[in-house]
Design a protein around this motif. Structure first.
Motif, PDB file in Angstrom:
ATOM      1  N   LEU A  30      -5.143   4.164  -6.037  1.00 56.76           N
ATOM      2  CA  LEU A  30      -5.906   4.342  -4.412  1.00 56.76           C
ATOM      3  C   LEU A  30      -6.535   3.142  -4.121  1.00 56.76           C
ATOM      4  CD1 LEU A  30      -6.352   8.224  -4.546  1.00 56.76           C
ATOM      5  CD2 LEU A  30      -4.597   6.865  -3.336  1.00 56.76           C
ATOM      6  N   PRO A  31      -7.547   2.736  -4.840  1.00 55.69           N
ATOM      7  CA  PRO A  31      -8.130   1.735  -4.437  1.00 55.69           C
ATOM      8  C   PRO A  31      -7.553   0.475  -3.770  1.00 55.69           C
ATOM      9  CG  PRO A  31      -9.278   2.531  -6.454  1.00 55.69           C
ATOM     10  CD  PRO A  31      -7.760   3.240  -6.438  1.00 55.69           C
ATOM     11  N   ALA A  89       1.083  -1.043  -0.055  1.00 54.35           N
ATOM     12  CA  ALA A  89      -0.245   0.117   0.022  1.00 54.35           C
ATOM     13  C   ALA A  89       0.922   1.345  -0.103  1.00 54.35           C
ATOM     14  CB  ALA A  89      -0.943  -0.088   1.183  1.00 54.35           C
ATOM     15  N   LYS A 125      -5.742   1.214  -0.515  1.00 54.13           N
ATOM     16  CA  LYS A 125      -6.857   1.189   0.427  1.00 54.13           C
ATOM     17  C   LYS A 125      -7.179  -0.197   0.784  1.00 54.13           C
ATOM     18  CE  LYS A 125     -11.633   2.588   1.580  1.00 54.13           C
ATOM     19  NZ  LYS A 125     -12.827   3.252   0.973  1.00 54.13           N
ATOM     20  N   LEU A 147      -6.655  -1.784   4.593  1.00 52.46           N
ATOM     21  CA  LEU A 147      -7.751  -2.375   5.572  1.00 52.46           C
ATOM     22  C   LEU A 147      -7.472  -3.785   5.838  1.00 52.46           C
ATOM     23  CD1 LEU A 147     -10.765  -0.959   3.330  1.00 52.46           C
ATOM     24  CD2 LEU A 147     -10.030  -0.533   5.655  1.00 52.46           C
TER      25      LEU A 147
END
Length: 158
Positions: A139-140, A127, A143, A147
């Motif tokens: 970005l996705p 990340a 993320k 997570l």
């Protein structure tokens, strides 16, 4: 790489010395494992001295021994083979983060996840590298990795 493609560092040394390489026996697998351990330890020493480029070279050489040294014969691989691979690829990713070589940091972390899909360090480092690339399209994925890392190790605040 040519004729040496897919061969580990130990095999390449043997081939350069005029010895033909056919396949790994237990002795050669053990030699690859030993050489990978030596390279990893050299990399750790260099990393502690903040010689990140040189450390990266050592960790990558260790990874070559690991990837080429065992082939598909799991029975010949010594205990600790996968753990050594994870350690080397995590260190490759960390060195690349320090050197801001974002794509290689992503690749190193992704290699770790092939061995251990829930490895929080690998998800975090991937990340961080994806964010370092500075592309909105990443970005996705960044993320999602963050997570997973947070769910896997919620107590870890790094």
């Amino acid at each position: 790489m040519g004729a040496w493609q897919g061969a580990c560092g130990w095999c390449v040394k043997k081939m350069r010395g005029g010895v033909q390489w056919a396949s790994h026996g237990a002795r050669e697998v053990g030699a690859c494992f030993s050489e990978a351990l030596k390279c990893r330890e050299a990399g750790r020493t260099l990393f502690a001295k903040q010689a990140f480029r040189e450390a990266l070279d050592q960790f990558e050489e260790a990874a070559e021994y690991i990837e080429g040294g065992g082939g598909n014969n799991e029975a010949q691989k010594p205990d600790g083979w996968a753990a050594l691979a994870v350690s080397c690829y995590l260190n490759i990713s960390l060195c690349c983060l320090k050197l801001e070589i974002w794509h290689r940091a992503v690749d190193g972390a992704s290699e770790v996840l092939k061995y251990d899909a829930a490895n929080a360090k690998a998800h975090y480092r991937r990340a961080k590298a994806l964010l370092g690339k500075g592309k909105l399209a990443d970005l996705p994925a960044a993320k999602a990795d963050l997570l997973i890392a947070a769910r896997t190790e919620p107590q870890n605040k790094t």
